[in-house]
Design a protein around this motif. Sequence first.
Motif, short mmCIF file in Angstrom:
data_model
loop_
_atom_site.label_atom_id
_atom_site.label_comp_id
_atom_site.label_asym_id
_atom_site.label_seq_id
_atom_site.Cartn_x
_atom_site.Cartn_y
_atom_site.Cartn_z
N THR A 99 0.84 -1.20 0.00
CA THR A 99 0.00 0.00 0.00
C THR A 99 0.87 1.25 0.00
O THR A 99 0.57 2.23 -0.70
N LYS A 100 1.94 1.21 0.79
CA LYS A 100 2.86 2.36 0.82
C LYS A 100 3.52 2.55 -0.54
O LYS A 100 3.71 3.69 -1.00
N ALA A 101 3.86 1.46 -1.21
CA ALA A 101 4.46 1.56 -2.55
C ALA A 101 3.50 2.22 -3.53
O ALA A 101 3.92 3.02 -4.40
N PHE A 102 2.21 1.91 -3.42
CA PHE A 102 1.22 2.56 -4.27
C PHE A 102 1.16 4.06 -3.98
O PHE A 102 1.09 4.88 -4.90
N ALA A 103 1.17 4.42 -2.70
CA ALA A 103 1.17 5.84 -2.34
C ALA A 103 2.39 6.55 -2.90
O ALA A 103 2.30 7.70 -3.34
#
Length: 406
Positions: free
Chosen positions: A354-358
């Motif tokens: 999820t952090k990578a998507f952000a």
Amino acid sequence: MRNNPQATRARRTARAVLLVVAVAVAVFVLLGQLAAVLPVGWWSPVLSVLALQLPMLLLAVFRDTLGSWNIVLAALALAVGVLALRRCGGRRLPVAVTALSGTALLLALITTTVQIFSVHGATGDWFVFSPASPAKAAGRGPDRTVTYATLGGEPLKADLYLPTAKSAAPLVVSIHGGGFISGSRGPNPYTSWLADHGYAVLDVDYRLATATRHTWNTADADVGCALTWATAHASEYGLDMDRVATFGGSAGGNLAINVAYKANAGTLKPSCGTAAQLPKVKAAIGSYPVVDMTASVPDSAYGGQVADQYVGGSPARYPQRFRAVDAANQIGPEAPPTLILQGSRDHLVFADHTKAFADKLTAAGITHRYVELPFLEHAYDQSSVNIGTKATRALLLPWLQQYVGS
């Protein structure tokens, strides 16, 4: 006065039962806290076996539902252990109760304190003891239930929650989770709460995947269909279709983001109505969203099962299908401001993904905010108004007010 042997046996039995219950409580709290504090990667052997992963998820979700009550449970178990030690000396069971519950209490105090300060840093609000009651608090039922389409002989329904204001209200489309294979619309901690704060809410169902029906290319289309229904009935229900947001958790978070991005880019093809009836989405909100299914498949047994049913197989077999459902591939210049919330100890949708998507939203210049809530599991806000729910509410409302209006 002579002792009554029968009464003595009854007291000993009652003490033994109380100690066994205290052990069970201490073990429950301790296991839940270990799932919260240990890195997600350490649990890989458990996550790779479906029969182990699902009980672990249920344990952690129940832990998050109880919230601060974990401290109370551990403290009660510790009190039982200490009293038993005083009466029974160094017997094994009282010692075990005291050791287990003391460790559980210490960990629960640490995790809860960190959560309180972290949420304060993210929201500016203090939520010291949450939930006030561990009982379910989903909110009231809908004002209307409608059938927005019938597709393939299957009626698709949606619940409407309407504010009291007579003027046209901004619309939040609420999309349930369930791994694309289960779940349904229904009252949750946000539906009626949003209506009470001036937002109309359309809580939608969509066609679910099965072993023989793969809905990777119809789920977002069904949500788009619900949006065209809302456009057609906007005047009837007082919906302002120039002020629309999408909101969901888990699979619903994936759909909330993908529908918003595709609708604004003009690439969403609704399963009913026309693309011309789709509104521009002003904001998207995803809680623990499945933004990268390709990366999530090898993470856990349940992730692989979801992919088999929703997409039809593995990323190696169907790379184009996975590209169609992974949210990063939908990022474009028309993507609306996006709020993302994620539990740091999610054992289904890993926070790293999820952090990578952000980070990709940052690279693309898309207005967004990513908030990682410490020690929380997947679906941390589904059953009670705990600290995860309160944090989501405290972040959700200002986001809507800023980008959708009130």
